[in-house]
Scaffold this motif. Sequence first.
Motif, PDB file in Angstrom:
ATOM      1  N   THR A   1      23.260  27.416  12.761  1.00 42.54           N
ATOM      2  CA  THR A   1      23.707  26.034  13.347  1.00 42.54           C
ATOM      3  C   THR A   1      23.587  25.995  14.915  1.00 42.54           C
ATOM      4  O   THR A   1      22.998  27.006  15.355  1.00 42.54           O
ATOM      5  CB  THR A   1      25.452  25.837  13.083  1.00 42.54           C
ATOM      6  N   PHE A   2      23.671  24.779  15.502  1.00 45.77           N
ATOM      7  CA  PHE A   2      23.602  24.681  17.078  1.00 45.77           C
ATOM      8  C   PHE A   2      24.346  25.718  17.688  1.00 45.77           C
ATOM      9  O   PHE A   2      24.003  26.419  18.592  1.00 45.77           O
ATOM     10  CB  PHE A   2      23.945  23.360  17.305  1.00 45.77           C
ATOM     11  N   GLU A   3      25.791  25.869  17.090  1.00 48.53           N
ATOM     12  CA  GLU A   3      26.441  26.886  17.699  1.00 48.53           C
ATOM     13  C   GLU A   3      26.210  28.445  17.550  1.00 48.53           C
ATOM     14  O   GLU A   3      26.178  29.215  18.480  1.00 48.53           O
ATOM     15  CB  GLU A   3      27.977  26.995  17.036  1.00 48.53           C
ATOM     16  N   ASP A   4      25.255  28.705  16.413  1.00 45.70           N
ATOM     17  CA  ASP A   4      24.721  30.154  16.181  1.00 45.70           C
ATOM     18  C   ASP A   4      23.859  30.132  17.067  1.00 45.70           C
ATOM     19  O   ASP A   4      23.380  31.370  17.788  1.00 45.70           O
ATOM     20  CB  ASP A   4      24.304  29.942  14.668  1.00 45.70           C
TER      21      ASP A   4
ATOM     22  N   ALA B   1      20.064  24.849  10.709  1.00 46.08           N
ATOM     23  CA  ALA B   1      20.836  23.677   9.900  1.00 46.08           C
ATOM     24  C   ALA B   1      20.190  22.433  10.208  1.00 46.08           C
ATOM     25  O   ALA B   1      20.374  21.540   9.716  1.00 46.08           O
ATOM     26  CB  ALA B   1      22.352  24.231  10.153  1.00 46.08           C
ATOM     27  N   ASP B   2      19.952  22.145  11.498  1.00 44.89           N
ATOM     28  CA  ASP B   2      19.451  20.934  11.837  1.00 44.89           C
ATOM     29  C   ASP B   2      18.032  21.251  12.629  1.00 44.89           C
ATOM     30  O   ASP B   2      17.947  21.739  13.548  1.00 44.89           O
ATOM     31  CB  ASP B   2      20.389  20.364  13.068  1.00 44.89           C
TER      32      ASP B   2
ATOM     33  N   ASP C   1      17.051  21.008  16.342  1.00 42.32           N
ATOM     34  CA  ASP C   1      17.322  22.039  17.267  1.00 42.32           C
ATOM     35  C   ASP C   1      16.088  23.141  17.595  1.00 42.32           C
ATOM     36  O   ASP C   1      16.529  24.085  18.098  1.00 42.32           O
ATOM     37  CB  ASP C   1      18.628  22.756  16.778  1.00 42.32           C
TER      38      ASP C   1
ATOM     39  N   GLU D   1      32.001  18.240  18.699  1.00 43.16           N
ATOM     40  CA  GLU D   1      31.006  19.103  18.492  1.00 43.16           C
ATOM     41  C   GLU D   1      29.790  18.558  19.165  1.00 43.16           C
ATOM     42  O   GLU D   1      29.261  17.394  19.109  1.00 43.16           O
ATOM     43  CB  GLU D   1      30.619  19.336  16.757  1.00 43.16           C
TER      44      GLU D   1
ATOM     45  N   ASN E   1      26.760  18.583  18.059  1.00 40.17           N
ATOM     46  CA  ASN E   1      25.727  17.785  17.011  1.00 40.17           C
ATOM     47  C   ASN E   1      26.551  16.588  16.469  1.00 40.17           C
ATOM     48  O   ASN E   1      25.790  15.870  15.748  1.00 40.17           O
ATOM     49  CB  ASN E   1      25.276  18.705  16.226  1.00 40.17           C
TER      50      ASN E   1
END
Length: 332
Positions: free
Chosen positions: A8-11, A42-43, A46, A310, A312
């Motif tokens: 994910t973006f956070e990852d 995930a996206d 990114d 968040e 995203n």
Amino acid sequence: MPNTTLLTFEDIEEIANIEGSDQRLADAAGQLVAAVDEGRLADPGDTSYALFGAAQLTWATGRPEDALTLCERSIEADKADPVQQGPALALRAVILVQLGRQDEGLAAFAELRPRLAVEHDAAEYLTAALVEIDQAELALEWLTEALVTGIDHIQSFVSMDDDPEPERAVTMLAVAQERHALRHHLGLPHDDLDELAEQLSDAADQDAGIELDEPVVLYWPQAEFAQLALRWPALAEDLADWDTYRARTERSMSHAAEYSAERITMVPGSVDAIAAFAEARGHQTVDREVLDEYIEEVEPDPDAMTWPPERNAPCWCGSGAKYKKCCLPRSR
């Protein structure tokens, strides 16, 4: 067994900001590149951010040629969105200078210079990049010129006057603050523009009808803000125009989140709901006091948005764009 874990973006953000030995940084960079090459984001939007993070990590390990390649890949991945390319372009310019390609690197910096007048983040990433190659005085020159050129927008921001380009005023706020910080870093005495930067900071701290110590706050999405202006013009005038309102809201909420011990619940304003509330309580019109009364009594939806959004997620303002590409930069 192949790795199927989606990042994910956070990852990505966590991996890109890892610290430790050169080997640890190199492993983190490899993890990001592998996720891109194997389609494990995930996206997919990114991709450029992941490659930029890998470029930074690779550059930090003393491998500028490899970092340059990753920068180029990041820039190419964001070719449809030039604004998002900025940090990668700045890092690319730094690497070119450090590789001895001085003229090419400085030319790349010069191409980024106009962004100071139109992009929220440009003052930050461009100043940091120029300082990295010992060009702090050049950064100061560019920031000063951008600030002087945009002085009318800055004065409008401070005086709360209407500005035909409210986005420019917010961008100039970032330029003024970055210039102020750089002059302090260089040990230079305060000048008139430093004083203006402090005025801007004070103005930015003014909230948009938000009580910073409240766990529940009312905000106006764009569609409802437009209805608000039609239904209660005096209240809308008090909140200023849409772009100014959401810039203030973003800064106020970001400030509140820094000092709040819990996540803040955001209640979207509804003209119809508040009008019904005011009528039921015998109010002839709606003003700040009625809004305060409303927010004290309203029961937030269990699924209501909490601050901060968040990165995203759809932006809180109702634009439909991702938060990271819409109102997040306004907090600066």
